[in-house]
Scaffold this motif. Sequence first.
Motif, PDB file in Angstrom:
ATOM      1  N   LEU A  13       0.591  -1.085  -0.028  1.00  0.00           N
ATOM      2  CA  LEU A  13       0.066   0.117  -0.042  1.00  0.00           C
ATOM      3  C   LEU A  13       0.763   1.263  -0.179  1.00  0.00           C
ATOM      4  O   LEU A  13       0.575   2.237  -0.846  1.00  0.00           O
ATOM      5  N   GLU A  14       1.886   1.279   0.879  1.00  0.00           N
ATOM      6  CA  GLU A  14       2.854   2.463   0.791  1.00  0.00           C
ATOM      7  C   GLU A  14       3.434   2.728  -0.540  1.00  0.00           C
ATOM      8  O   GLU A  14       3.818   3.810  -0.988  1.00  0.00           O
ATOM      9  N   ARG A  15       3.777   1.492  -1.119  1.00  0.00           N
ATOM     10  CA  ARG A  15       4.578   1.644  -2.469  1.00  0.00           C
ATOM     11  C   ARG A  15       3.591   2.266  -3.378  1.00  0.00           C
ATOM     12  O   ARG A  15       3.857   3.237  -4.378  1.00  0.00           O
ATOM     13  N   TRP A  16       2.300   1.650  -3.332  1.00  0.00           N
ATOM     14  CA  TRP A  16       1.201   2.151  -4.663  1.00  0.00           C
ATOM     15  C   TRP A  16       0.919   3.850  -4.345  1.00  0.00           C
ATOM     16  O   TRP A  16       0.874   4.509  -5.009  1.00  0.00           O
ATOM     17  N   MET A  17       0.905   4.195  -2.807  1.00  0.00           N
ATOM     18  CA  MET A  17       0.781   5.712  -2.492  1.00  0.00           C
ATOM     19  C   MET A  17       1.987   6.441  -2.915  1.00  0.00           C
ATOM     20  O   MET A  17       1.554   7.615  -3.687  1.00  0.00           O
ATOM     21  N   GLU A  18       3.121   5.859  -2.560  1.00  0.00           N
ATOM     22  CA  GLU A  18       4.288   6.721  -3.352  1.00  0.00           C
ATOM     23  C   GLU A  18       4.191   6.826  -4.886  1.00  0.00           C
ATOM     24  O   GLU A  18       4.718   7.730  -5.406  1.00  0.00           O
ATOM     25  N   LEU A  23       3.494   9.987  -9.729  1.00  0.00           N
ATOM     26  CA  LEU A  23       2.753  10.228 -11.045  1.00  0.00           C
ATOM     27  C   LEU A  23       1.936  11.515 -11.161  1.00  0.00           C
ATOM     28  O   LEU A  23       1.948  12.198 -12.200  1.00  0.00           O
ATOM     29  N   LYS A  24       1.541  11.779 -10.017  1.00  0.00           N
ATOM     30  CA  LYS A  24       0.612  13.174  -9.980  1.00  0.00           C
ATOM     31  C   LYS A  24       1.709  14.365 -10.089  1.00  0.00           C
ATOM     32  O   LYS A  24       1.452  15.249 -10.899  1.00  0.00           O
ATOM     33  N   ASN A  25       2.937  14.205  -9.462  1.00  0.00           N
ATOM     34  CA  ASN A  25       3.852  15.163  -9.887  1.00  0.00           C
ATOM     35  C   ASN A  25       4.351  15.231 -11.127  1.00  0.00           C
ATOM     36  O   ASN A  25       4.548  16.413 -11.871  1.00  0.00           O
ATOM     37  N   GLU A  26       4.593  13.990 -11.955  1.00  0.00           N
ATOM     38  CA  GLU A  26       5.129  14.237 -13.574  1.00  0.00           C
ATOM     39  C   GLU A  26       3.846  14.502 -14.267  1.00  0.00           C
ATOM     40  O   GLU A  26       4.282  15.053 -15.271  1.00  0.00           O
ATOM     41  N   ALA A  27       2.528  14.429 -13.901  1.00  0.00           N
ATOM     42  CA  ALA A  27       1.595  14.946 -14.643  1.00  0.00           C
ATOM     43  C   ALA A  27       1.478  16.609 -14.711  1.00  0.00           C
ATOM     44  O   ALA A  27       1.048  16.918 -15.439  1.00  0.00           O
TER      45      ALA A  27
END
Length: 78
Positions: A13-18, A23-27
């Motif tokens: 879960l922590e890996r998915w949240m990271e 991805l949001k930052n890259e977007a």
Amino acid sequence: VNRVHWLRAKAQLERWMEEEKTLKNEADWVPAYFKGRGDMWEERMEETDAQDNSGHHAYAAKQRQMWHQLAASATNAL
């Protein structure tokens, strides 16, 4: 055994949240980068106007258009 499964699930879960945060930052970053490159070519295009260099002006205009189109496409896709 249950503790091990719980710890693995928590780590996943922590890996998915990271990954989601990345991805949001890259977007946000990708369209801003493309726009910045387009603005850079626009400045170069304006510089060639002063020098009366039509070939350089045409190339800079083409590059500016390409980068701005990439920015618009990235914004629409994300």
